[in-house]
Design a protein around this motif. Structure first.
Motif, PDB file in Angstrom:
ATOM      1  N   SER A   1       0.650  -2.030   0.536  1.00  0.00           N
ATOM      2  CA  SER A   1      -0.298  -1.221   0.176  1.00  0.00           C
ATOM      3  C   SER A   1      -0.076   0.142   0.980  1.00  0.00           C
ATOM      4  O   SER A   1      -0.510   1.247   0.708  1.00  0.00           O
ATOM      5  N   GLU A   2       0.577   0.138   2.214  1.00  0.00           N
ATOM      6  CA  GLU A   2       0.983   1.282   2.851  1.00  0.00           C
ATOM      7  C   GLU A   2       2.119   2.125   2.177  1.00  0.00           C
ATOM      8  O   GLU A   2       1.928   3.372   2.134  1.00  0.00           O
TER       9      GLU A   2
ATOM     10  N   GLU B   1       1.727   2.417  -1.005  1.00  0.00           N
ATOM     11  CA  GLU B   1       1.030   2.985  -1.896  1.00  0.00           C
ATOM     12  C   GLU B   1       0.238   4.321  -1.273  1.00  0.00           C
ATOM     13  O   GLU B   1       0.064   5.318  -2.101  1.00  0.00           O
TER      14      GLU B   1
ATOM     15  N   ARG C   1       2.946  -2.863   4.922  1.00  0.00           N
ATOM     16  CA  ARG C   1       2.605  -3.699   3.953  1.00  0.00           C
ATOM     17  C   ARG C   1       2.906  -3.040   2.906  1.00  0.00           C
ATOM     18  O   ARG C   1       2.673  -1.675   2.785  1.00  0.00           O
TER      19      ARG C   1
END
Ligand SMILES: [Zn+2]
Length: 306
Positions: free
Chosen positions: A73-74, A76, A71
């Motif tokens: 967020s990963e 990031e 995703r």
């Protein structure tokens, strides 16, 4: 609003944010962020570095790492990482794409580096190329532990000595576990050392411990076996006098239940190969995972009632 005003207004808030964690931690250096590609490598990092790192695991417990979809967020998490720990040997093609797309320039350690891989098709499965599941041989898992320990030591010199020592202690535990696995397998008559499970992840285990695995799927999870493959497997199950089959990995339950019904044998539980269980499950860490698997496999191979 003018630019100087904005900067002035932001200053007290920034000072506040910086001050409170600093007081709580006194002189401790900041904890480096370590990203592990999947749950088993995450546990290895945890066994060596404990709470001295901020650990982010991409394909977490009960997740099929072969087919993982990162995703945003990963992405990031990768950007802020002091170290990325991956398996290699084609296990995480999505991670190579993630590293490219984030432009990550920091250190990446490949846990399987230095190991001469088996071929996936040596196990009788239908995959090709190198077999990535080296951790199933606890001799090779020790090599993972030392390599990860060394990579951590290079990232954070102030903790290097402690982490090298922890890695060597962890490798010693894995060596003791290896000896225990050999003792347990030795209690099974050699002609009964045959296991049927759903995805061909146990090639290194088979080679290290002298157990034959039959699987209706290739080394890459997610493929559905053909009718002819299932029929051939049922003939092998009957010829070997096997009374039980095992589920392995998320999503394989339906395939193995159908196979068990068609072959007239029982499903004897769930093996963990590529992923850990949730913390309250039977395989919350790598060592627990090995003990759990042996606890299912040995009685079944010995023909004890389940
Ligand atoms: Zn696998």
């Amino acid at each position: 609003m003018t630019a100087p005003l904005t900067r002035r207004a932001a200053l007290p808030l920034l000072a506040l944010l910086a001050a409170s964690p600093a007081r709580a931690r006194a002189q401790a250096p900041p904890r480096p962020v370590v990203v592990a590609s999947f749950s088993i490598l995450g546990d290895m990092v945890r066994q060596i570095a404990g709470e001295d790192v901020v650990l982010r695991v991409l394909a977490g417990p009960e997740t099929d790492a072969h087919a993982f979809q990162p995703r945003p967020s990963e992405a990031e998490a990768i950007r802020g990482a002091a170290l990325v720990v991956r398996n290699g040997l084609g296990f995480e093609p999505w991670l190579d794409r993630l590293l490219r797309s984030t432009g990550h320039q920091g250190p990446v350690v490949t846990a399987s580096e230095g190991i001469t891989p088996r071929r996936a098709d040596q196990a009788g499965g239908h995959g090709h190329g190198p077999d990535p599941h080296c951790w199933q041989d606890l001799g090779l898992a020790q090599s993972y532990a030392r390599r990860i320990g060394e990579a951590l030591a290079l990232v954070e010199p102030t903790r290097a000595a402690a982490w090298r020592e922890a890695a060597s202690g962890y490798a010693a535990r894995l060596a003791a576990l290896d000896a225990w696995v050999r003792e347990r397998i030795a209690t099974v008559p050699p002609e009964r050392r045959v296991v049927v499970t759903s995805h061909d992840a146990f090639g290194y285990f088979a080679a290290a411990y002298g157990v034959r695995f039959l699987a209706p799927q290739g080394a890459s999870a997610g493929a559905q076996p053909s009718a002819a493959q299932v029929a051939a497997l049922i003939r092998q199950i009957r010829a070997a006098g096997i009374s039980a089959v095992f589920i392995e990995g998320p999503g394989s339950q339906a395939v193995m239940q159908r196979l068990a019904r068609d072959a007239g044998v029982t499903v004897r539980g769930r093996l963990y190969a590529d992923t850990l269980s949730a913390p309250d499950g039977p395989a919350p860490g790598f060592e627990a995972m090995v003990r759990h698997n042996l606890g299912l496999l040995v009685p079944a191979m010995r023909g004890e009632p389940g």
